[in-house]
Each structure stands twice: as structure tokens, then as C-alpha cells.
Design an enzyme around this catalytic site. Structure first.
Site, PDB file in Angstrom:
ATOM      1  N   GLU A 275      40.027  61.442  20.132  1.00 44.43           N
ATOM      2  CA  GLU A 275      40.129  59.863  20.549  1.00 44.43           C
ATOM      3  C   GLU A 275      41.155  60.007  21.621  1.00 44.43           C
ATOM      4  OE1 GLU A 275      40.096  56.775  17.632  1.00 44.43           O
ATOM      5  OE2 GLU A 275      42.024  56.353  18.195  1.00 44.43           O
TER       6      GLU A 275
ATOM      7  N   ARG B  31      43.696  38.966  51.369  1.00 44.08           N
ATOM      8  CA  ARG B  31      44.811  37.772  51.520  1.00 44.08           C
ATOM      9  C   ARG B  31      45.787  37.820  52.472  1.00 44.08           C
ATOM     10  NH1 ARG B  31      46.619  32.970  49.476  1.00 44.08           N
ATOM     11  NH2 ARG B  31      48.679  33.172  48.517  1.00 44.08           N
TER      12      ARG B  31
ATOM     13  N   GLN C 162      55.034  46.734  53.430  1.00 49.24           N
ATOM     14  CA  GLN C 162      55.354  47.923  52.700  1.00 49.24           C
ATOM     15  C   GLN C 162      55.418  47.674  51.264  1.00 49.24           C
ATOM     16  OE1 GLN C 162      59.240  50.192  53.093  1.00 49.24           O
ATOM     17  NE2 GLN C 162      57.992  51.328  54.560  1.00 49.24           N
TER      18      GLN C 162
END
Length: 386
Positions: free
Chosen positions: A249, A275, A286
Site C-alpha cells: 500500500e 491568466r 518569477q
């Protein structure tokens, strides 16, 4: 050291990714990022579809209906599932079904038990729930309050498990109980219990923070008889069997979270390119581009650790350290990446419409289940000889 995938691995990953995207397209209940609205669980159709895609039996031997893949090839497929399916709760539920439930049966079940339930688990006809956690036993599995006493031809279980993923929907439970209270972790035994058995009482689904598609709840055993044929391994081996399943798992399930991180990076890259603020793309700032660089760094580092852990499992090497490092890196990494995604989307990231906030809620439990991050650090420290 070879880092590249074989052509077969590459083709299988691409086929699975395309098939998952076609089978589970984004919709209003699970848009770009993650969970559906609370209370919207997977249904039998979803589960059977996963079975048809071969994703419920990846590491199960072919003679029982599985694909017979090793840990690394299995992880590749789970990674494709996590990347292609925005319903992270479904990805988690399927992985818990396979690694915490099917694999203990594969490796420690009787032949009768394997033939009886593994084909149905692989096909999707059966849903399995891992019933280990108790109110007072999370990380410390040597102090289980659920008990099992000897009876003619089997055992009688009593007690309650508190957090069973897939539990409310499960047809079968893999559970663990104290059979020798004075023996600590050597006094725990594993069992497979049918939902229809007398004395099995599954609880209602819990209202959770994330992983909304996967129902989780309690299950109570009241004088529940389990035949010897449904015991995993030998009495007293339950602690070892559970830790064995946790190896699967912690390595392979978390490949789904690597896939989620890949998806978030894709979505965020598209968002910052499109955007615009202050007359230019926000990708040109940056602070934004560096945040995405950090997301990529965390994801690639976690991926390499996960692949190494799976490779060691396939090679039969001791993998405890690598598995703990992998689980810690993936879970902490995807949580940070999901939080960064919310920041990059700004106000939209806080709204449900784009699904970004849901990805964050789905990432939070990754640092808790399968052994918390602190438990992984403890395992790492122990493996380092501290």
C-alpha cells in the site's frame, strides 16, 4: 542503472491513461482537481468499470483473474489511474481494495479462499474493505480491542473497527483481531469476513474532509463466526501480514498520488499561461514560475523514490527504508503541491468550481493513513540504526 521505461511499459501506461480519461471524464461533481460533493460515492457501475479496465487486480496472479504484474509495473498503472481520474476517492478506494485486501489473500490466504474471492475482487463483482483501525489502535496495531476466540472449526470475532475504507459498500472485509492478549504483535491474527456473515454490522458512511467518492465507516463484529479456511496465514501472524500489505500500500497506492500531482502540474501550467495580470501572463512572474518549478521538483523526486521502492520489492530486496522514504516524499509532496495549486489559482482555487480545493482536501489524508508521516520518519530513523 536504467531509468527509461520499456516500450511495453510506455504503451501500457498510455493505454490506461486514455482508457481512464474516457471512462471517468471530468464533470461538474469532479472538475479539474478532485473530489465530488460530500456524500457522492462511487457506485457498482464505477467499480465494475475499474474491473473491466483491469485496475482492480493488477498485482494479483493471472490464475485468479488478475494481471500478474510486479510492484513497479503495478505502480505505473496506478499512477496512470491517479492522473487520468479526477475522482481521487475512487482511485484511493480501488487501491485500498487491491493492496490492503487482495494482496494479503494472494500471499497468505488458503487456496480455497483465493479461488472463492479473488476472481470477484479482480472483476469488480466484489468490493473489499480493510478493517484494521480502531479508536485506540491506529499506528500501534499490537493493541487491538477486537478479539477472536477459538471455536469448533474456526474463530468467533467480537469488537468494532472504527475507520474502514470502502466499509459501507464492502462485500468482504479483511480484518485483524487479538487472539493471544499476552503476545503483543505476535498475538494478532488476520481474517477474511463476508459481509453477509451473521454478526457483521457495517456502519453508515462517515462525513469526511476529502476522498469524498470513497465511503468509509465502522464495522462491528458480534459473535461473528469465521471458519479456519478464512484465516490469513497462521494464528499470530496477523501483525506480520498487515505490515506486508502496508508495504504494497505505501508503495503502490501512493503512485496514484504521484498521478494526482502530475495532473495538478498540468492544470496549473495551463492556468498560469492563460491568466493575465498587470498586462502579462502570470507565468512571467518569477514567484509563479518558481512555485511551479518546486512542484515539479517534489513530484519527480517522489516518483524516483517510489520507483526504487517498487524495484526493490520486485527484486526481493529488503525495502523497508525505501518504502518509508517513498511514502513520506509522495504524501508530503502532493500536499504541498496541492496547496501551491490553490495559491496559483488564487480566489478561484478556493472555490469548488475548478476542483482545486478538492485536490487539497484529497491530499491531506495522505500524510495520515498507511502510517503517518511521523511514523515514516520513525521507520527511517530505525533503518538508519538510530
Amino acid at each position: 542503472m536504467e531509468f527509461d521505461w520499456t516500450e511495453a511499459q510506455r504503451a501500457r501506461y498510455g493505454q490506461t491513461l486514455d482508457a481512464v480519461r474516457a471512462a471517468f471524464p471530468d464533470d461538474e461533481s469532479a472538475p479539474a482537481g478532485g473530489s465530488a460533493a460530500p456524500g457522492t460515492y462511487y457506485d457498482r457501475k464505477d467499480w465494475l468499470l475499474l474491473g473491466q479496465l483491469g485496475l482492480l487486480g493488477l498485482s494479483v496472479p493471472a490464475r485468479f483473474g488478475g494481471a500478474g504484474l510486479g510492484a513497479l509495473d503495478t505502480a505505473h498503472q496506478v499512477e496512470a489511474l491517479g492522473r487520468g481520474c479526477a475522482r481521487t476517492g475512487l482511485v484511493f478506494g480501488a487501491s485500498a481494495h487491491l493492496f490492503a485486501c487482495a494482496m494479503p489473500v494472494v500471499d497468505f490466504g488458503t487456496e480455497e479462499l483465493r479461488r472463492r474471492i479473488l476472481p470477484g475482487m479482480c472483476s469488480g463483482e466484489l468490493i473489499a474493505g480493510n478493517a484494521m483501525t480502531e479508536d485506540e489502535a491506529g499506528s500501534d496495531v499490537s493493541r487491538l480491542a477486537v478479539t477472536a476466540r477459538r471455536a469448533a472449526g474456526g474463530w468467533v470475532l467480537n469488537g468494532e473497527k472504527s475507520f474502514v475504507s470502502n466499509g459501507p459498500a464492502a462485500d468482504v472485509f479483511v480484518t485483524y483481531a487479538t487472539t493471544d492478549p499476552g503476545a503483543g504483535h505476535l498475538g494478532v491474527t488476520g481474517f477474511v469476513v463476508d459481509r453477509a456473515a451473521p454478526g457483521v454490522h457495517p456502519g453508515e458512511p462517515m462525513d469526511k474532509m476529502g476522498l469524498s467518492q470513497c465511503p468509509a465507516g465502522s464495522v462491528r463484529f458480534t459473535e461473528c463466526f469465521v471458519p479456519d479456511s478464512a484465516v490469513l496465514g497462521e494464528p499470530g501472524q496477523g501483525g506480520m501480514i498487515f505490515q506486508h500489505s502496508m508495504g504494497w500500500e505505501r508503495a503502490c497506492l501512493f503512485a496514484g498520488y504521484v498521478g494526482l500531482a502530475d495532473r495538478l502540474i498540468e492544470v496549473c501550467t495551463r492556468q498560469v499561461r492563460e491568466r493575465r495580470q498587470f498586462g502579462k501572463r502570470i507565468a512571467d512572474f518569477q514567484a509563479v514560475s518558481h512555485r511551479l518549478a518546486d512542484m515539479a521538483l517534489r513530484t519527480e523526486a517522489a516518483r524516483l523514490l517510489l520507483y526504487r521502492a517498487c524495484w526493490e520489492m520486485d527484486e526481493g530486496r529488503p525495502a523497508t527504508l525505501s518504502i518509508a522514504l517513498s511514502k513520506l516524499a509522495v504524501s508530503e509532496g502532493v500536499l504541498s503541491t496541492a496547496l501551491d495549486a490553490v495559491r496559483l489559482f488564487g480566489g478561484r482555487g478556493y472555490l469548488r468550481a475548478d476542483g482545486i480545493e478538492a485536490a487539497l482536501r484529497d491530499a491531506v489524508p495522505s500524510v495520515i493513513f498507511s502510517g503517518t508521516s511521523d511514523i515514516q520518519r520513525q521507520l527511517i530513523a530505525r533503518e538508519l540504526g538510530l
